[in-house]
Motif scaffolding. Sequence first.
Motif, short mmCIF file in Angstrom:
data_model
loop_
_atom_site.label_atom_id
_atom_site.label_comp_id
_atom_site.label_asym_id
_atom_site.label_seq_id
_atom_site.Cartn_x
_atom_site.Cartn_y
_atom_site.Cartn_z
N ARG A 2 -13.17 -0.32 0.74
CA ARG A 2 -12.66 -0.97 1.94
C ARG A 2 -12.94 -0.12 3.17
O ARG A 2 -12.85 1.10 3.12
CB ARG A 2 -11.17 -1.21 1.82
CG ARG A 2 -10.83 -2.24 0.78
CD ARG A 2 -9.34 -2.29 0.52
NE ARG A 2 -8.58 -2.48 1.74
CZ ARG A 2 -7.65 -3.41 1.90
NH1 ARG A 2 -7.37 -4.22 0.93
NH2 ARG A 2 -6.99 -3.51 3.04
N LYS A 3 -13.26 -0.80 4.24
CA LYS A 3 -13.47 -0.09 5.49
C LYS A 3 -12.13 0.30 6.09
O LYS A 3 -11.21 -0.51 6.14
CB LYS A 3 -14.24 -1.00 6.46
CG LYS A 3 -14.53 -0.31 7.76
CD LYS A 3 -15.32 -1.19 8.71
CE LYS A 3 -15.63 -0.38 9.94
NZ LYS A 3 -15.48 -1.07 11.17
N ILE A 5 -9.83 1.10 9.16
CA ILE A 5 -9.74 0.81 10.58
C ILE A 5 -8.96 1.94 11.24
O ILE A 5 -7.85 2.27 10.82
CB ILE A 5 -9.01 -0.53 10.83
CG1 ILE A 5 -9.70 -1.69 10.09
CG2 ILE A 5 -8.89 -0.82 12.32
CD1 ILE A 5 -11.11 -1.96 10.50
N LYS A 28 -6.06 -4.66 6.08
CA LYS A 28 -7.06 -3.60 6.13
C LYS A 28 -6.35 -2.27 5.94
O LYS A 28 -5.16 -2.14 6.22
CB LYS A 28 -7.77 -3.56 7.50
CG LYS A 28 -8.43 -4.85 7.93
CD LYS A 28 -9.79 -4.98 7.36
CE LYS A 28 -10.45 -6.24 7.91
NZ LYS A 28 -11.48 -6.75 7.09
N GLU A 29 -7.09 -1.28 5.49
CA GLU A 29 -6.53 0.07 5.43
C GLU A 29 -6.64 0.66 6.84
O GLU A 29 -7.70 0.61 7.47
CB GLU A 29 -7.30 0.93 4.44
CG GLU A 29 -6.66 2.26 4.19
CD GLU A 29 -7.34 3.06 3.08
OE1 GLU A 29 -7.14 4.27 3.07
OE2 GLU A 29 -8.07 2.47 2.26
N ILE A 121 -11.00 -6.95 14.99
CA ILE A 121 -11.21 -6.28 13.69
C ILE A 121 -12.41 -6.91 13.01
O ILE A 121 -12.56 -8.07 12.94
CB ILE A 121 -9.96 -6.40 12.80
CG1 ILE A 121 -8.76 -5.81 13.50
CG2 ILE A 121 -10.22 -5.84 11.44
CD1 ILE A 121 -8.38 -4.43 13.16
#
Length: 121
Positions: A2-3, A5, A28-29, A121
């Motif tokens: 995972r991307k 942020i 999101k992470e 995002i």
Amino acid sequence: MRKIIKILICDDSITIRKKLQGAISIDKEIEYYEAKNGVEAIKMYKDVSPNIVFMDIIMPEQDGIEALKQIMTYDPKAVVIMLSSVGTKMNLKVALESGASDFIQKPWDIKNLNTVLSKYI
């Protein structure tokens, strides 16, 4: 993978910085970074290259408008969302003319905050 942020929150109130972190809810992470004035925000921006910056307008040492201008000079593609309880039309106009991506009035509505955030995002 995972991307991650990166979000930089710049406000002279630690309470506001923590409340904003608690209000953000995206799938999101997220890594949060904090600054208490414009001087710290500029340095932090250069150090961590955040995806999004939430910037208060009225702060000691250096206000959010001046910090915004310097961040935009350093990185014209920066996403800076201005936050202000002062929220006058003049502040909004100057912020947008200086490169702000968006503007959120304090106290913010959680749904509106996350809707604005999701645009970037």
